[in-house]
Enzyme design. Sequence first.
Site, mmCIF file in Angstrom:
data_model
loop_
_atom_site.group_PDB
_atom_site.id
_atom_site.type_symbol
_atom_site.label_atom_id
_atom_site.label_comp_id
_atom_site.label_asym_id
_atom_site.label_seq_id
_atom_site.Cartn_x
_atom_site.Cartn_y
_atom_site.Cartn_z
ATOM 1 N N HIS A 1 2.852 35.348 22.361
ATOM 2 C CA HIS A 1 3.969 34.416 22.201
ATOM 3 C C HIS A 1 3.521 32.958 22.226
ATOM 4 O O HIS A 1 3.592 32.275 21.210
ATOM 5 C CB HIS A 1 4.989 34.699 23.311
ATOM 6 C CG HIS A 1 6.270 33.954 23.191
ATOM 7 N ND1 HIS A 1 7.420 34.357 23.830
ATOM 8 C CD2 HIS A 1 6.594 32.803 22.542
ATOM 9 C CE1 HIS A 1 8.397 33.519 23.550
ATOM 10 N NE2 HIS A 1 7.925 32.549 22.780
ATOM 11 N N GLY B 1 9.430 26.420 19.946
ATOM 12 C CA GLY B 1 9.169 25.744 21.207
ATOM 13 C C GLY B 1 10.467 25.162 21.752
ATOM 14 O O GLY B 1 11.485 25.108 21.054
ATOM 15 N N ASN B 2 10.439 24.736 23.006
ATOM 16 C CA ASN B 2 11.635 24.150 23.612
ATOM 17 C C ASN B 2 11.245 23.362 24.853
ATOM 18 O O ASN B 2 10.181 23.603 25.445
ATOM 19 C CB ASN B 2 12.684 25.215 23.949
ATOM 20 C CG ASN B 2 12.068 26.519 24.388
ATOM 21 O OD1 ASN B 2 11.641 26.660 25.541
ATOM 22 N ND2 ASN B 2 11.986 27.488 23.482
ATOM 23 N N SER C 1 19.021 25.182 20.094
ATOM 24 C CA SER C 1 18.336 26.263 19.396
ATOM 25 C C SER C 1 18.258 25.994 17.898
ATOM 26 O O SER C 1 19.249 25.630 17.264
ATOM 27 C CB SER C 1 19.089 27.579 19.635
ATOM 28 O OG SER C 1 18.469 28.647 18.971
ATOM 29 N N GLY C 2 17.034 26.151 17.359
ATOM 30 C CA GLY C 2 16.868 26.163 15.908
ATOM 31 C C GLY C 2 17.128 24.872 15.180
ATOM 32 O O GLY C 2 17.406 24.887 13.976
ATOM 33 N N SER D 1 18.740 26.348 23.709
ATOM 34 C CA SER D 1 17.546 27.124 23.370
ATOM 35 C C SER D 1 17.678 28.572 23.820
ATOM 36 O O SER D 1 18.231 28.864 24.879
ATOM 37 C CB SER D 1 16.323 26.492 24.053
ATOM 38 O OG SER D 1 15.213 27.375 23.966
ATOM 39 N N SER D 2 17.112 29.482 23.026
ATOM 40 C CA SER D 2 17.137 30.901 23.380
ATOM 41 C C SER D 2 16.352 31.181 24.656
ATOM 42 O O SER D 2 16.549 32.220 25.287
ATOM 43 C CB SER D 2 16.567 31.734 22.227
ATOM 44 O OG SER D 2 15.223 31.371 21.950
ATOM 45 N N TYR E 1 -2.153 11.416 38.114
ATOM 46 C CA TYR E 1 -3.216 10.831 37.290
ATOM 47 C C TYR E 1 -2.676 9.796 36.304
ATOM 48 O O TYR E 1 -3.225 8.732 36.145
ATOM 49 C CB TYR E 1 -3.939 11.953 36.540
ATOM 50 C CG TYR E 1 -4.936 11.484 35.520
ATOM 51 C CD1 TYR E 1 -6.149 10.902 35.892
ATOM 52 C CD2 TYR E 1 -4.673 11.608 34.149
ATOM 53 C CE1 TYR E 1 -7.071 10.474 34.943
ATOM 54 C CE2 TYR E 1 -5.587 11.184 33.207
ATOM 55 C CZ TYR E 1 -6.773 10.616 33.603
ATOM 56 O OH TYR E 1 -7.671 10.196 32.663
#
Length: 214
Positions: free
Chosen positions: A158, A28-29, A45-46, A74-75, A211
């Site tokens: 995914h 996730g990112n 990333s990672g 991030s990728s 909200y």
Amino acid sequence: MLLQTQRELVVEYGKKLVTAGLTEGTFGNISVFDRARGLMAISPSGMDYFSTTPADVVVTDLEGRVVEGTRKPSSELDLHRLFYQRRGDVNGVVHTHSSFATILSCLGWAIEPIHYLVAYSGDQVPCIPYYPFGSLELAEAAWDAMGERYNGCLLGNHGLLAVGGSLSFAFDAAQQLEFLAKVYYHARLAGGGINLTPHQLQAVLGKFQSYRQQ
């Protein structure tokens, strides 16, 4: 430090991704966009979310060039920057591997308006075919499916993408659309479910943007 507040938000909400059960491990990112500067802060990333510090969060421009930070972004950098480039109402992006959203993405099921929480996305949550993770093709396909109309999308085989005017809204959308995916999956297994009518949906569309109290 450039975009310190935004980088701190990425760290905070990265931990929430895990504690809310929206991802596992380092997957996730998330990102936050500073529209005045034209720069975004995106998760590295990672990296373990609970080990990530604001200094680890990467600052890039909307062409994907690193402006500040020593980590690799991030990728899914393209998945974030395309929405900031093309939608003036988006300032936060969340990508998850949450369980039921991912199950539906593997089945190729869009989420129909079976519950009013679909309005976090729009009148449905579209589902796109599979594209390799980290690819520009994936980012373009998500854009084609969502455009200006939707705030959520299932990424085939995914996970889930959610966008919003703030990181807070994008995270809320990711969380509520995961709940919706769970409801929709079980309703389908039970024989279907009753969709809301366009008139019923119209009464809630757009309401979730304001909200949550700040």
